[in-house]
Scaffold this motif. Structure first.
Motif, short mmCIF file in Angstrom:
data_model
loop_
_atom_site.label_atom_id
_atom_site.label_comp_id
_atom_site.label_asym_id
_atom_site.label_seq_id
_atom_site.Cartn_x
_atom_site.Cartn_y
_atom_site.Cartn_z
N ALA A 138 44.86 27.43 41.51
CA ALA A 138 43.55 28.07 41.59
C ALA A 138 43.60 29.43 42.30
N GLN A 139 44.73 29.77 42.90
CA GLN A 139 44.88 31.07 43.56
C GLN A 139 44.94 32.20 42.53
N PHE A 140 45.47 31.92 41.35
CA PHE A 140 45.68 32.96 40.35
C PHE A 140 44.36 33.36 39.69
N PHE A 141 44.28 34.64 39.31
CA PHE A 141 43.09 35.14 38.63
C PHE A 141 43.51 35.82 37.33
N ALA A 142 42.78 35.52 36.26
CA ALA A 142 43.02 36.18 34.98
C ALA A 142 41.69 36.52 34.34
N SER A 143 41.63 37.65 33.68
CA SER A 143 40.42 38.04 32.96
C SER A 143 40.81 38.76 31.67
N ALA A 144 40.34 38.18 30.55
CA ALA A 144 40.54 38.80 29.24
C ALA A 144 39.23 39.33 28.66
N ASP A 145 38.16 39.30 29.45
CA ASP A 145 36.83 39.66 28.97
C ASP A 145 36.56 41.15 29.06
N TRP A 146 37.48 41.94 28.55
CA TRP A 146 37.26 43.38 28.42
C TRP A 146 38.32 43.91 27.46
N PRO A 147 38.18 45.13 26.95
CA PRO A 147 39.08 45.57 25.88
C PRO A 147 40.43 46.10 26.35
N GLY A 148 40.66 46.13 27.66
CA GLY A 148 41.95 46.58 28.17
C GLY A 148 42.94 45.44 28.26
N TYR A 149 43.98 45.65 29.05
CA TYR A 149 45.01 44.62 29.23
C TYR A 149 44.39 43.39 29.90
N THR A 150 44.93 42.24 29.64
CA THR A 150 44.45 41.03 30.31
C THR A 150 44.88 41.09 31.77
N MET A 151 43.88 41.15 32.66
CA MET A 151 44.19 41.22 34.09
C MET A 151 44.75 39.88 34.55
N LEU A 152 45.87 39.92 35.24
CA LEU A 152 46.51 38.70 35.75
C LEU A 152 47.06 39.00 37.13
N ASN A 153 46.54 38.30 38.14
CA ASN A 153 46.91 38.58 39.53
C ASN A 153 47.22 37.30 40.28
N SER A 154 48.21 37.38 41.15
CA SER A 154 48.51 36.25 42.04
C SER A 154 47.92 36.46 43.43
N THR A 155 47.44 37.68 43.71
CA THR A 155 46.88 37.98 45.04
C THR A 155 45.51 38.63 44.87
N MET A 156 44.94 39.09 45.98
CA MET A 156 43.66 39.79 45.93
C MET A 156 43.81 41.14 45.25
N GLN A 157 45.00 41.69 45.30
CA GLN A 157 45.24 43.02 44.76
C GLN A 157 45.69 42.96 43.30
N SER A 158 45.48 44.07 42.62
CA SER A 158 46.11 44.26 41.31
C SER A 158 47.34 45.15 41.51
N THR A 159 47.12 46.47 41.52
CA THR A 159 48.23 47.36 41.86
C THR A 159 48.64 47.13 43.31
N ARG A 160 49.93 46.99 43.53
CA ARG A 160 50.46 46.86 44.88
C ARG A 160 51.88 47.41 44.90
N SER A 161 52.14 48.25 45.86
CA SER A 161 53.45 48.86 45.96
C SER A 161 54.52 47.81 46.22
N GLY A 162 55.66 48.00 45.57
CA GLY A 162 56.80 47.12 45.84
C GLY A 162 57.56 47.49 47.09
N GLY A 163 57.18 48.62 47.74
CA GLY A 163 57.91 49.08 48.91
C GLY A 163 57.96 48.07 50.05
N PRO A 164 56.82 47.56 50.52
CA PRO A 164 56.87 46.59 51.63
C PRO A 164 57.64 45.32 51.28
N LEU A 165 57.50 44.87 50.04
CA LEU A 165 58.26 43.68 49.61
C LEU A 165 59.75 43.94 49.68
N ALA A 166 60.20 45.07 49.14
CA ALA A 166 61.63 45.40 49.17
C ALA A 166 62.12 45.57 50.60
#
Length: 469
Positions: free
Chosen positions: A251-279
């Motif tokens: 239930a943590q995951f979020f997905a939305s296909a209800d718009w004409p762009g890409y299907t939004m799929l997120n595992s966190t609160m953020q969508s775009t997130r830099s890979g810098g801190p993870l690396a």
């Protein structure tokens, strides 16, 4: 502006910030004292700064490093082989996700959660954002720990609306570990999730002599959060949220296909997130390694115990509770106040964090020790005792009775901008739509301490609003 000028300007701006290295900032930052680990973290941060965790199929390196960090953490927290995890931007996001996941999985009307009064403010934020009622149960005023029987009674009062119970290991305010075992057992008996907030202790307790089970070794613990940008000493901001099994995380995951762009799929609160801190977290944890963390934790805990002993041996001071990890809360007697004491320590080059009184709990001085602090502990003790003498000589800050009465009578919900500007001026934080931070904060903090919590919140929101205009 040329590159040297840009960088010089950045350094000039940084000159007004608290130091992030040297161990003298006892909140907000964590310093291992290892220059080579810092260098590795900065290099990885820069190398992956342009990558985006939005789509793990576009940047498979980020997905691989996330799996590696979860695999590294799993045995530290006695998680079963099937446990799953997610890298987040920090402890607040991990807690927000734990609450949101519990709410969505339960799908009940008027969801609620039970936490001790010492639970981190992020739980209050999650309650506000997600419409989950927060029931805060008083802790034992002697030990500052959650009281299992009182927590269980609160669970029963909420009945079928209860979606989550949480405990801290340790609590930020007082540095003590809640009794995870009985609280988790009570939650499990009622079929409710139990989250362990190990954001600040998760990279300390696995190498510490703390005797009681506090993580997934406890039956009934369903999720756990642990920050890497704290005692894993990685660049900010990185935290881990682990669930005991994949079904609990779904239930943590979020997905939305209800718009004409890409299907939004997120595992966190953020969508775009830099890979810098993870690396950077991936690199630093491997650079320091298990043996390195054991050394850093031993050094930090020894310094914490030594500082607690020094506090006990100093007139007018006492530890509020025996520290279970690397955090120490200090209270004073009536000869001085913690707000003046914090100012005096600041004038001697040590930043400490004053904490306001809450219900029957006293105002305290919060000290977060890190490995780098250990090397300057003798200097800290000298500064602490000099600061106590100066604060006793100055005497406690006195809030005028009429000002205290006025603060108690105000309803922040009915105050407009002009009224807030007047209150900010009265508090010494500015006026006429502008704000200023005085060099000595004791009078301001004493007034905020006297204000009811809702008014205190409103005043600080007004301050932040004007600071960012």
């Amino acid at each position: 502006m040329s590159d040297p000028d840009v960088l010089a300007h950045l350094e000039a701006l940084r000159a007004h910030d608290l130091p992030t290295h040297g161990g003298r900032t006892l909140a907000y930052v964590y310093d291992s004292g290892l220059a080579d680990a810092d260098a590795v973290g900065r290099a990885a941060l820069a190398s992956f700064g342009a990558t985006n965790g939005l789509d793990p199929t576009a940047f498979p390196s980020l997905a691989a490093m996330e799996r590696d960090l979860v695999a590294l953490a799993r045995p530290l927290f006695h998680a079963p082989d099937g446990a799953v995890g997610t890298v987040t931007s920090g402890g607040t996001e991990s807690i927000l996700l734990a609450v949101q996941t519990a709410r969505d999985a339960a799908a009940v009307q008027r969801p609620a959660m039970v936490v001790p009064t010492t639970a981190h403010g992020a739980f209050h934020k999650a309650a506000h954002y997600f419409g989950v009622e927060l029931v805060a149960v008083d802790v034992d005023p002697t030990t500052m720990r959650a009281v299992p029987a009182a927590m269980a009674a609160a669970m029963d009062a909420l009945a079928d609306r209860l979606v989550l119970v949480a405990v801290s290991t340790p609590s930020y305010a007082h540095g003590v570990v809640d009794p995870v075992g009985p609280v988790a057992a009570a939650a499990a008996a009622r079929g409710v999730r139990c989250h362990v907030d190990a954001c600040i202790g998760g990279w300390v307790l696995p190498w510490s002599p703390y005797p009681d089970p506090w993580d997934f070794a406890v039956p009934g613990v369903t999720s756990l959060s642990a920050d890497l940008h704290k005692y894993a000493y990685t660049p900010k901001g990185v935290s881990l949220l682990l669930h005991r099994d994949p079904a609990l995380r779904r239930a943590q995951f979020f997905a939305s296909a209800d718009w004409p762009g890409y299907t939004m799929l997120n595992s966190t609160m953020q969508s775009t997130r830099s890979g810098g801190p993870l690396a950077a977290a991936w690199a630093v944890t491997r650079h320091i390694g298990d043996d390195g963390y054991r050394v850093l934790v031993d050094r930090t805990l020894a310094a914490t115990r030594e500082l607690a002993d020094a506090v006990r041996a100093t007139d007018h001071l006492r530890p509020v509770a025996e520290p279970d990890a690397s955090l120490l809360a200090v209270a004073t007697d009536d000869a001085l106040d913690v707000f003046t004491l914090a100012d005096e320590l600041s004038s001697r080059g040590w930043f400490v964090q004053p904490q306001m009184a809450f219900r029957d709990l006293p105002a305290t001085l919060h000290l977060t020790l890190s490995a780098a602090t250990a090397g300057g502990l003798d200097d800290l003790v000298v500064a602490l005792r000099e600061s106590v003498d100066a604060a006793v000589a100055a005497g406690p800050v006195v809030v005028a009775p009429e000002l205290r009465a006025a603060a108690a009578s105000l309803d922040p919900a009915t105050l407009d901008d002009a009224a807030f500007d007047g209150l900010l001026a009265l508090a010494g934080l500015g006026g006429d739509g502008t704000v200023a931070v005085p060099e000595r904060m004791a009078p301001v903090n004493a007034l905020l301490d006297a204000a009811p919590p809702r008014l205190r919140e409103a005043l600080l929101v007004a301050f932040l609003d004007r600071l960012t205009r």
